[in-house]
Design a protein around this motif. Structure first.
Motif, PDB file in Angstrom:
ATOM      1  N   ASP A   1     -10.866   2.514  -2.447  1.00 29.19           N
ATOM      2  CA  ASP A   1     -10.520   2.340  -3.866  1.00 29.19           C
ATOM      3  C   ASP A   1     -10.868   0.944  -4.352  1.00 29.19           C
ATOM      4  O   ASP A   1     -11.319   0.761  -5.488  1.00 29.19           O
ATOM      5  N   LEU A   2     -10.643  -0.046  -3.494  1.00 32.78           N
ATOM      6  CA  LEU A   2     -10.941  -1.430  -3.876  1.00 32.78           C
ATOM      7  C   LEU A   2     -12.440  -1.607  -4.122  1.00 32.78           C
ATOM      8  O   LEU A   2     -12.846  -2.284  -5.079  1.00 32.78           O
ATOM      9  N   LEU A   3     -13.259  -0.988  -3.289  1.00 29.87           N
ATOM     10  CA  LEU A   3     -14.711  -1.073  -3.473  1.00 29.87           C
ATOM     11  C   LEU A   3     -15.118  -0.422  -4.793  1.00 29.87           C
ATOM     12  O   LEU A   3     -15.920  -0.988  -5.553  1.00 29.87           O
ATOM     13  N   ILE A   4     -14.555   0.758  -5.082  1.00 25.71           N
ATOM     14  CA  ILE A   4     -14.876   1.451  -6.331  1.00 25.71           C
ATOM     15  C   ILE A   4     -14.440   0.604  -7.529  1.00 25.71           C
ATOM     16  O   ILE A   4     -15.182   0.473  -8.512  1.00 25.71           O
TER      17      ILE A   4
ATOM     18  N   ILE B   1       0.842  -1.207   0.000  1.00 27.62           N
ATOM     19  CA  ILE B   1       0.000   0.000   0.000  1.00 27.62           C
ATOM     20  C   ILE B   1       0.876   1.255   0.000  1.00 27.62           C
ATOM     21  O   ILE B   1       0.612   2.218  -0.742  1.00 27.62           O
ATOM     22  N   ALA B   2       1.915   1.252   0.813  1.00 23.47           N
ATOM     23  CA  ALA B   2       2.824   2.397   0.866  1.00 23.47           C
ATOM     24  C   ALA B   2       3.528   2.597  -0.467  1.00 23.47           C
ATOM     25  O   ALA B   2       3.743   3.734  -0.909  1.00 23.47           O
TER      26      ALA B   2
ATOM     27  N   TYR C   1     -15.970  -2.687 -12.364  1.00 26.72           N
ATOM     28  CA  TYR C   1     -16.026  -3.878 -13.228  1.00 26.72           C
ATOM     29  C   TYR C   1     -17.483  -4.197 -13.571  1.00 26.72           C
ATOM     30  O   TYR C   1     -17.814  -4.501 -14.723  1.00 26.72           O
ATOM     31  N   SER C   2     -18.349  -4.113 -12.567  1.00 26.86           N
ATOM     32  CA  SER C   2     -19.771  -4.376 -12.803  1.00 26.86           C
ATOM     33  C   SER C   2     -20.397  -3.274 -13.649  1.00 26.86           C
ATOM     34  O   SER C   2     -21.288  -3.541 -14.464  1.00 26.86           O
TER      35      SER C   2
ATOM     36  N   ALA D   1      -9.392   3.826 -11.489  1.00 29.42           N
ATOM     37  CA  ALA D   1      -9.249   2.997 -12.693  1.00 29.42           C
ATOM     38  C   ALA D   1      -7.831   3.036 -13.241  1.00 29.42           C
ATOM     39  O   ALA D   1      -7.327   2.043 -13.768  1.00 29.42           O
ATOM     40  N   GLU D   2      -7.165   4.185 -13.095  1.00 23.25           N
ATOM     41  CA  GLU D   2      -5.812   4.336 -13.634  1.00 23.25           C
ATOM     42  C   GLU D   2      -4.780   3.502 -12.888  1.00 23.25           C
ATOM     43  O   GLU D   2      -3.674   3.303 -13.368  1.00 23.25           O
TER      44      GLU D   2
END
Length: 576
Positions: free
Chosen positions: A324-327, A297-298, A332-333, A381-382
């Motif tokens: 960010d992981l949730l977004i 993460i760092a 994807y969906s 997304a980037e």
């Protein structure tokens, strides 16, 4: 009874015999004389378990022979201790005076490679056992190495790193000996891999591994997790988190300096940056997976904040990552569920005061949060391949609207630098335009100068290919990055868009007005069309028009609207 060593041929087999009975020692050494010849082997004899541990730690022998009965410690217990200490690459043969199937099985389970009964032991049986055990252990060691090491670099792999990090946790909790993890990701490695080929990329990775080994300490664990990710476990750096953090930072600086040096690959000079994340293993650390994740993460924070830099993990980073992981998961969906939509903002022809083109801007109809602007999800997304999938969707959708609206001069779309790093990007654009039967100059690709400069050589190559196809290119947000005139002169752009931060300052001072006028004049000298964006007031429009700005867009004319609203507002323009 003290240790005793028979010296002989230095290149001959070296044997450690742990036997508390001197008569048995003499008996076995005589067998060795008949097997190898007097003076043709090296035999070290010790009688006690503590002496055996000292000899094993030296790692000077080819094979160990342990007597089962060593007083207070059994040979099997000694084998188990050696295995726990990690000395498992040298074969161990257990000697006993009693033949027992259960003891045989127990010895094998403990880590012995063979089990021999001393009563009636022959030279042939002992020679065969030693030869078989050495061969078996070499095969096991090779399999073990492949299971726990990266085949390309020879570094530890994720499994071996995980084991060592797990050992570092109790050292920190119980003994106060803190360690640290350094997570390294190579900036722009993907570009080298894609443009020069995987074999060249592999050679660079091998050099990276060698440089890391040269900088780190012998006791540190250096691992390659895959791709261009490397992790170093710095063991037992100190007894306070502050001390360990300082030492870890110093090591990270040394690594960054070493890895930033030029690489000569296939005769060409190549450079890569290094994004480095660091986390300390202290009394609060939980498990290996979490510790490695924190360093990862760092590292991503370092990459997102400009690359080629060092960042330490902090708790707020994990909260950001979870969001960010949730977004990313929901994005994807969103692609699969048709939740994405293009909105369009008109671009006004300054001379004719009419709509000439459109900028396509993506929106996300989130099932719970409603209409979501790109500022809330594009940066997420980037960080992954999602930006490629989203970009491909935008390209195809924009081409479909160009087909539907033939009177529109062009539609401009924002393209991530990740697309420009793809060697086949120009081909993909050509295929999309051909599929919809669109004149190539009607598609304009916008790229921000800050992202463009991250890999200028590859960008120029891809841009030249696109220009040769007739696709037009626009430099977005001009003035917010670090473009020099020489760089700008060499880039095959058709348009420059003046950033809204400059447009908003028009009329606020002579200095601000002079800067915008200079940008327009410079662009004209380079034969580039100029678009002013973010226009919200009449005076801004008047100033830009007076200084020769070719086109304008902003809320003064229209906010971005969905296709059906655009068609209702401009029925003639959007008619077939």
């Amino acid at each position: 009874m003290s240790a005793c060593q028979n010296t002989g041929n230095q290149s001959a087999i070296s044997i450690l015999l742990v036997e508390d009975d001197r008569a048995d020692y003499i008996f076995i050494s005589q067998i060795f004389d008949s097997v190898y010849g007097s003076g043709q082997y090296q035999l070290t004899w010790v009688a006690r378990a503590d002496q055996a541990r000292e000899e094993v730690a030296k790692r000077q022998h080819d094979v160990y022979l342990f007597d089962y009965n060593l007083g207070q410690t059994s040979g099997i217990e000694l084998i188990q201790e050696i295995a726990e200490d990690g000395f498992v690459d040298i074969p161990i043969i257990l000697l006993t005076g009693v033949k027992s199937h259960d003891l045989d099985v127990t010895a094998m389970d403990a880590g012995a490679t063979d089990y021999l009964v001393k009563d009636g032991l022959t030279a042939e049986a002992l020679e065969r056992s030693i030869r078989y055990s050495i061969r078996q252990k070499k095969a096991e060691t090779r399999v073990q190495f492949l299971a726990y090491h990266d085949p390309l670099t020879g570094l530890a792999n994720r499994s071996l790193l995980h084991e060592h990090v797990e050992r570092a946790v109790p050292m920190a909790k119980r003994h106060g000996e803190f360690s640290a993890i350094i997570f390294i990701d190579l900036d722009e490695f993907k570009t080298i891999n894609d443009t020069m080929g995987h074999s060249s990329g592999d050679r660079l990775l091998v050099i990276v591994a060698e440089r890391i080994r040269a900088v780190t300490r012998r006791e540190d664990i250096v691992a390659r997790l895959g791709g261009d990710e490397f992790v170093i476990l710095l063991t037992m750096l100190g007894t306070t988190a502050e001390m360990v953090a300082e030492k870890a930072y110093q090591m990270a600086e040394k690594l960054k300096e070493a890895l930033n040096q030029v690489y000569i690959i296939d005769g060409d000079d190549q450079r890569v940056g290094t994004s480095i994340g660091v986390t300390v293993i202290d009394q609060h650390s939980q498990d290996a997976d979490q510790i490695i994740k924190h360093a990862d993460i760092a590292m991503y924070r370092a990459k997102n904040e400009g690359k080629n830099t060092i960042r330490f993990f902090s708790a707020d980073m994990e909260e950001t990552v979870q969001g960010d992981l949730l977004i990313a998961t929901e994005l994807y969906s969103a692609i699969d569920n048709d939740e994405l939509e293009l909105y369009f903002q008109p671009i006004i022809d300054s001379k004719h005061d009419s709509v000439m083109a459109l900028e396509a801007l993506i929106r996300w109809h989130h099932p719970e949060r409603g209409l979501t602007p790109p500022s809330l999800f594009i940066s997420v997304a980037e960080k992954s391949d999602l930006i490629i999938s989203i970009g491909n969707w935008v390209i195809k959708t924009a081409c479909a609207y160009l087909k539907k609206w033939p009177k529109i001069d062009y539609i401009s779309i924002n393209i991530s630098a990740s697309h420009f790093e793809k060697p086949a990007f120009a081909i993909e654009i050509a295929e999309a335009l051909s599929h919809y039967d669109i004149e190539h100059q009607r598609l304009v690709l916008e790229l921000t100068e800050t992202r463009l400069l991250e890999n200028i050589d590859q960008a120029i190559h891809t841009m030249t290919q696109l220009r040769s196809l007739g696709v037009r290119l626009s430099l977005d947000d001009f003035g917010t990055g670090y473009s020099s005139l020489s760089t700008l002169k060499n880039l095959p752009f058709n348009f420059i868009k003046i950033d809204r931060s400059f447009v908003s300052e028009i009329g606020s001072s002579d200095r601000a007005d002079a800067l915008v006028a200079a940008i327009i004049a410079m662009s004209k000298a380079l034969k580039l069309k100029v678009v002013g964006e973010g226009i919200e007031e009449k005076r801004q429009e008047q100033f830009l028009f007076a200084h020769g700005c070719d086109a304008m867009q902003g809320f003064y004319y229209s906010k971005p609207v969905p296709a059906h609203e655009l068609e209702a507002k401009y029925p003639r323009l959007c008619s077939a």
